[in-house]
Design an enzyme around this catalytic site. Sequence first.
Site, PDB file in Angstrom:
ATOM      1  N   HIS A  60      -1.032  -0.583   6.337  1.00  0.00           N
ATOM      2  CA  HIS A  60      -1.638  -1.860   7.442  1.00  0.00           C
ATOM      3  C   HIS A  60      -0.898  -2.185   8.412  1.00  0.00           C
ATOM      4  O   HIS A  60      -1.960  -3.410   9.259  1.00  0.00           O
ATOM      5  CB  HIS A  60      -1.464  -3.162   5.678  1.00  0.00           C
ATOM      6  CG  HIS A  60      -1.944  -3.813   5.443  1.00  0.00           C
ATOM      7  ND1 HIS A  60      -2.233  -4.935   4.728  1.00  0.00           N
ATOM      8  CD2 HIS A  60      -2.913  -4.368   6.357  1.00  0.00           C
ATOM      9  CE1 HIS A  60      -2.889  -5.756   4.673  1.00  0.00           C
ATOM     10  NE2 HIS A  60      -3.222  -5.730   5.523  1.00  0.00           N
TER      11      HIS A  60
ATOM     12  N   HIS B 228       1.357   0.115   2.302  1.00  0.00           N
ATOM     13  CA  HIS B 228       1.790  -1.538   3.331  1.00  0.00           C
ATOM     14  C   HIS B 228       2.254  -0.712   5.046  1.00  0.00           C
ATOM     15  O   HIS B 228       1.754  -1.528   5.843  1.00  0.00           O
ATOM     16  CB  HIS B 228       3.311  -1.790   2.972  1.00  0.00           C
ATOM     17  CG  HIS B 228       2.869  -2.470   1.763  1.00  0.00           C
ATOM     18  ND1 HIS B 228       2.274  -3.358   2.022  1.00  0.00           N
ATOM     19  CD2 HIS B 228       3.706  -2.538   0.530  1.00  0.00           C
ATOM     20  CE1 HIS B 228       2.770  -3.996   0.029  1.00  0.00           C
ATOM     21  NE2 HIS B 228       3.534  -3.164  -0.503  1.00  0.00           N
TER      22      HIS B 228
ATOM     23  N   HIS C 258       3.313   4.103  -2.395  1.00  0.00           N
ATOM     24  CA  HIS C 258       2.673   2.476  -1.832  1.00  0.00           C
ATOM     25  C   HIS C 258       3.261   2.064  -0.453  1.00  0.00           C
ATOM     26  O   HIS C 258       3.285   1.843  -0.273  1.00  0.00           O
ATOM     27  CB  HIS C 258       3.590   2.160  -3.609  1.00  0.00           C
ATOM     28  CG  HIS C 258       3.571   0.491  -3.128  1.00  0.00           C
ATOM     29  ND1 HIS C 258       2.764   0.576  -4.790  1.00  0.00           N
ATOM     30  CD2 HIS C 258       4.501  -0.233  -2.950  1.00  0.00           C
ATOM     31  CE1 HIS C 258       2.927  -1.433  -3.790  1.00  0.00           C
ATOM     32  NE2 HIS C 258       4.161  -1.322  -3.434  1.00  0.00           N
ATOM     33  N   GLU C 259       5.744   2.197  -0.334  1.00  0.00           N
ATOM     34  CA  GLU C 259       5.710   1.307   0.533  1.00  0.00           C
ATOM     35  C   GLU C 259       4.611   2.127   2.031  1.00  0.00           C
ATOM     36  O   GLU C 259       4.341   1.188   2.791  1.00  0.00           O
ATOM     37  CB  GLU C 259       7.050   2.004   0.865  1.00  0.00           C
ATOM     38  CG  GLU C 259       7.306   1.517  -0.534  1.00  0.00           C
ATOM     39  CD  GLU C 259       7.549   0.210  -0.500  1.00  0.00           C
ATOM     40  OE1 GLU C 259       7.252  -0.540   0.495  1.00  0.00           O
ATOM     41  OE2 GLU C 259       7.679  -0.343  -1.956  1.00  0.00           O
TER      42      GLU C 259
HETATM   43 ZN   LIG Z   1       3.441  -3.356  -2.268  1.00  0.00          ZN
END
Ligand SMILES: [Zn+2]
Length: 713
Positions: free
Chosen positions: A510, A507, A503-504
């Site tokens: 991105h 980011h 998940h991290e």
């Molecule tokens: Zn998050």
Amino acid sequence: MLMLLCSALAIQSSVAADTSVTSAPTSKPLMNKALAATPLLAASTLAYEYPAFDQIRNEHYAPAFAEGMRLHLAEINAIANNAAKPTFENTVVALERAGQTLNRVSTIFFNQIATNTNPTLEALSTDLAPKLSAHQDVILMNAKLFKRINAIISQRDKLKLDAESNRLLDRYYTDFVRAGAKLSDSDKAKLKTINAQLASLGTKFSQNVLKETNASAVIVEHKEQLKGLSEGEISTAAAAAKAKGLDGKYLIPLMNTSGQPYLASLEDRAVRQRLQEASVNRGSHGGDFDNRDTALQLARLRAERAQLLGYPNYAAYGLEDETAKTTTAVNKMLSELAPAAVANAKNEAAELQKIIDANHGDFKLAAWDWAYYTEQLRTAKYAFDDTQLRPYFELDSVLQNGVFFAAHQLYGISFKERKDLPVYHPSVRVFEVFDADGKSMALFIADMYARDSKRGGAWMNSYVEQSTLFNKKPVIANHLNIPQPPKGEPTLLTADEVKTAFHEFGHALHGLFSQVHYPRFSGTNVPRDFVEYPSQVNEMWATWPEVLKNYAKHYKTGEVIPQALVDKITASNKFNQGFATTEYLAASLLDQRWHQLTPAQIPSDAIAFEKTALQEAGVDFAPVPPRYRSTYFSHIFGGGYSAGYYAYLWSEVLDADTVEWFKENGGLTRKNGDWFRQQLLSRGGSIDPMESFRNFRGRDPKIDPLLIRRGLK
Ligand SMILES: [Zn+2]
């Protein structure tokens, strides 16, 4: 830019892109000696302007902040008082260029406060919060500056700006209006007072949560009370107790959320109850770190602030700038999903009660029993439990053969560890990232372990944001809170921690792939209810067979995770979704209730209010407490997710629909990765986020994949 609070997580205030943070003029002349000593005034000379952590000391921050604010204000005044007619270049771009020193010192400071804090930095943070808020107000309520922006807006048709520049102009105009630029002088003064109070209270709330969480760790006297934990977990607990001077005892630290990981395996019901109660009573049982009044004051001041700005309540103000736009839209989604989710949770509870009864338990399922009996049910239904998985989830393999491997397959990027760069804690690792063509493109910092000086949860942040305006490449960090095993023992992750790592890194991608001109739009500088979308998408690769087989290898034997076990994991995907969705919805609804109050409706008792709010929303089911209770809900009271905790589910609509797209198009391929990168990840906030979604997907999002995933359809 925001620090991203993620699934497990909680944190701290948003740090700023240029004008968004900033601060008050300092009248005191700076001591040249203190100033000369701080390495924070100039950009780091290390690769990618990576911070020289080995040079930065506590005493460097205060003079650097003061000087950063002074420089920024001088730049702002020069723009506002420019004798030349306002142009896009001499006003909007000039604003975007201003405040670089302050931005640098803020970024490093707030990241250190979150990851490696100490009493000196905490005290400085308390002192700085109202000053930074005032500094921001001085800029965003500057009438001359706003007049220039208005003048440019009124002639925009003639300016022939490119799309990103047009968007920047809109963004600055909106920032000023939302910060009170159109208010009368007396209302501006009121707003400034409220902002300063809010900044101080938010800092106090976060500091209380960290201190209370450390102080609430559960001490266990005897080893037999820890029955059910693995030998590794028991020695971790013994080491944690020893580190606190409690030799011979065992210490179970608290994670952020109401639920605690060890509740799934602790056999001793009394210990489970102590652990659960220590967790959910945080901040509401008196003592130095009680947050009940802090929460009430924050809610009241936010409501007053919103009314001053012309909104019925704080949520209406906050949501206007999100993709959701209105409280009506958010209330509709949350209230439509709640009944089905709670019904699912009640069915799950009935199944758990059957196990208790079959074992002659003679008690009614309580919140501290949920995870324990859920693990038993999982074992019975799917013939595996979490402890069977952990030997296959060794941290370094998860990171390099899992997270990095998936990114290589999708985007062609590769990673090389840089041991030459200084780190702020010995467990932190730095990797250089190379693009598919072999060109160096970024640095990635992996800070995976829990410690008392680090906030709970998991999050991503940027140290340097990509922009072509400044010709900068990104420096991005991921933070998790994995318990540090005793020296010499492997770090074996839970399935949840593996998911969080992916998940991290979503980011991080991105930020790493950002390809924008203005830093204001770099990477994760998108609406909060959009920002969780790419990170949630990246979670899909954690259990993608090709990826799983590459990283999930037994830490002792090297054996690849057996296919039978993989099949069981897949089969159990919808397991316990009633619980997961209900605890999340309860927290989201609580957040909305707090922030949809008018000043007159602010209650006098935070805990009583919480109880009523959950009842009225139909999510008051005692065995499933909200994922966070008000007094340790740092997302909404200490951090940047106020009236925004719904964002995870909102983003998940886009996520689930995107997962379908990947599956329809062949999954883990370069072609798919490149399309997602090109249309979505690289665009940051430089175009309307929903437009970038449509460009990627070819249509509007559909909600069905989410409903199916969460067992709501
Ligand atoms: Zn998050």
